[in-house]
Design an enzyme around this catalytic site. Structure first.
Site, PDB file in Angstrom:
ATOM      1  N   LYS A   1      24.264 -52.499  28.256  1.00  0.00           N
ATOM      2  CA  LYS A   1      24.151 -51.328  27.389  1.00  0.00           C
ATOM      3  C   LYS A   1      23.578 -51.732  26.045  1.00  0.00           C
ATOM      4  O   LYS A   1      24.091 -52.675  25.448  1.00  0.00           O
ATOM      5  CB  LYS A   1      25.543 -50.740  27.204  1.00  0.00           C
TER       6      LYS A   1
ATOM      7  N   LYS B   1      27.250 -55.677  25.833  1.00  0.00           N
ATOM      8  CA  LYS B   1      27.025 -54.516  24.969  1.00  0.00           C
ATOM      9  C   LYS B   1      26.462 -55.002  23.634  1.00  0.00           C
ATOM     10  O   LYS B   1      27.090 -55.806  22.940  1.00  0.00           O
ATOM     11  CB  LYS B   1      28.345 -53.775  24.755  1.00  0.00           C
TER      12      LYS B   1
ATOM     13  N   CYS C   1      37.164 -46.649  18.313  1.00  0.00           N
ATOM     14  CA  CYS C   1      36.333 -46.176  17.196  1.00  0.00           C
ATOM     15  C   CYS C   1      36.384 -44.651  17.038  1.00  0.00           C
ATOM     16  O   CYS C   1      36.146 -44.144  15.953  1.00  0.00           O
ATOM     17  CB  CYS C   1      34.908 -46.674  17.346  1.00  0.00           C
TER      18      CYS C   1
ATOM     19  N   TYR D   1      23.020 -39.145  29.874  1.00  0.00           N
ATOM     20  CA  TYR D   1      23.165 -37.757  29.426  1.00  0.00           C
ATOM     21  C   TYR D   1      22.245 -36.823  30.214  1.00  0.00           C
ATOM     22  O   TYR D   1      22.369 -35.608  30.115  1.00  0.00           O
ATOM     23  CB  TYR D   1      22.899 -37.659  27.913  1.00  0.00           C
TER      24      TYR D   1
HETATM   25  C1  PBG Z   1      32.440 -46.888  21.818  1.00  0.00           C
HETATM   26  C2  PBG Z   1      31.163 -46.530  22.480  1.00  0.00           C
HETATM   27  C3  PBG Z   1      29.894 -46.379  21.912  1.00  0.00           C
HETATM   28  C4  PBG Z   1      29.065 -45.964  22.953  1.00  0.00           C
HETATM   29  C5  PBG Z   1      29.831 -45.908  24.100  1.00  0.00           C
HETATM   30  N1  PBG Z   1      31.118 -46.293  23.802  1.00  0.00           N
HETATM   31  C6  PBG Z   1      29.435 -46.460  20.519  1.00  0.00           C
HETATM   32  C7  PBG Z   1      29.398 -47.709  19.779  1.00  0.00           C
HETATM   33  O1  PBG Z   1      29.739 -48.789  20.266  1.00  0.00           O
HETATM   34  O2  PBG Z   1      29.046 -47.623  18.604  1.00  0.00           O
HETATM   35  C8  PBG Z   1      27.612 -45.646  22.829  1.00  0.00           C
HETATM   36  C9  PBG Z   1      27.107 -44.566  23.728  1.00  0.00           C
HETATM   37  C10 PBG Z   1      25.777 -44.024  23.321  1.00  0.00           C
HETATM   38  O3  PBG Z   1      25.191 -44.469  22.330  1.00  0.00           O
HETATM   39  O4  PBG Z   1      25.286 -43.127  24.018  1.00  0.00           O
HETATM   40  N2  PBG Z   1      32.600 -48.213  21.490  1.00  0.00           N
HETATM   41 ZN    ZN Z   2      34.252 -48.569  19.901  1.00  0.00          ZN
END
Ligand code: PBG
Ligand code: ZN
Length: 324
Positions: free
Chosen positions: A249, A197, A124, A314
């Site tokens: 996550k 996720k 992405c 973070y």
């Molecule tokens: C990429 C990715 C994302 C995050 C980690 N790897 C964004 C998403 O899936 O939109 C999110 C990390 C965060 O929100 O701190 N796929």
């Molecule tokens: Zn992604």
């Protein structure tokens, strides 16, 4: 003499800090924490991310110095996110042997050879449409994306990454990456699967941080936040495919999933305290509503209690530097 009520008094163990320390069940150490680093190519100055106060996009040219400073603060693991200026339909820069992902890994490992360097393996940040793979019509083509994930993981490990962390939420991605790594001779390279996720509102700040162009949503590949059993299934599938770590996550809104998963696998578990979770604490603290350090301790502690061995946060650098 008869005992006076109450006989059972948990407060006996709370009387002094020394006693409280004696019975404290969880601790957060530097080794438990992974610090995310955003790396942008072709810029000269660090760029503040307004939705995540205290977090910056680091210019690729300054990455070596930044990694040295992070190591100096005591951080032992980082996860790298690239902000690409070479986006295309498939995210091909991410598997270019001289693309941003490969370069940032090489720079980080050269700057701090003992640092555990993890790559976020997805597309992405490298696609012009912002989706996590190859588009076919209005949706991401699962199997076409798998082949690219394999290429990208091999490039990351070839460049010196210690762990690959696939986050695209494609079916079969762990197996595809394992096969690609093994075929390239990287049988020892571990996979940290973003296994459960969710399609979360809490990624909002990250998308600004990572310069993600996404229009639309990721509901056809990331998980429905209403589903707990499916989240367990997703993680257990990744274990069966050969994952070395499983991840939940975001973290705070999904501690039930983490705790349940803890009882169903023997793999190390990772919790990702995502950008929105960070922003909630930061902005509430800035407004004087809560004490930041205590809120950080409490939320990271909750993730530990629920079963996280490792936490991506973070706040990691502050916690390691300043203590908790
Ligand atoms: C990429 C990715 C994302 C995050 C980690 N790897 C964004 C998403 O899936 O939109 C999110 C990390 C965060 O929100 O701190 N796929
Ligand atoms: Zn992604």
């Amino acid at each position: 003499m008869t005992a006076t009520f109450p006989i059972v008094r948990p407060r006996r163990l709370r009387r002094t800090e020394a006693l409280r320390g004696l019975v404290r069940e969880n601790a957060i150490t530097a080794q438990d924490l992974i610090y995310p680093v955003f790396v942008e190519e072709e810029i000269d100055e660090p760029l503040a991310i307004p939705t995540m106060p205290g977090v910056f996009r680091i210019p690729e040219r300054r990455l070596a110095a930044e990694i040295e400073a992070i190591a100096q603060d005591g951080v032992t693991s980082v996860i790298l996110f690239g902000i690409s200026h070479h986006k295309d339909a498939n995210g091909s820069d991410s598997w270019n042997t001289d693309g941003l992902m490969a370069r940032m890994v090489r720079i980080a490992k050269a700057a701090a050879p003992d640092m555990v360097v993890i790559t976020d393996n997805c597309f992405c940040e490298y696609t012009d449409h912002g989706h996590c793979g190859v588009m076919s019509g209005n949706d991401v083509d699962n199997d076409a994306t798998l082949a690219n994930l394999g290429r990208q993981a091999v490039v990351a490990i070839d460049a010196g990454a210690d762990i690959v962390a696939p986050s695209a939420m494609m079916d079969g991605q762990v197996q595809a990456i394992r096969a690609a790594l093994d075929a390239a001779g990287h049988t020892e390279a571990p996979i940290m699967a973003y296994s459960s996720k969710f399609a979360s509102a809490f990624y909002g700040p990250f998308r600004a941080a990572a310069g993600c162009e996404l229009k639309g949503n990721r509901l056809s590949y990331q998980m429905d936040p209403m589903n707990g059993r499916e989240a367990l299934r997703e993680s257990l599938i990744d274990e069966a495919e050969g994952a070395d770590f499983l991840m939940v996550k975001p973290a705070l809104a999904y501690l039930d999933v983490l705790a349940e998963l803890r009882s169903r696998t023997l793999l190390p578990l990772v919790a990702y305290q995502v950008g929105g979770e960070y922003a909630m604490i930061k902005f509430a603290a800035e407004a004087g509503a809560i004490d930041e350090a205590r809120a950080v301790r409490e939320t990271l502690g909750a993730m530990k209690r629920a079963g996280a061995a490792l936490i991506i946060s973070y706040f990691a650098r502050d916690v390691v530097r300043d203590g908790i």
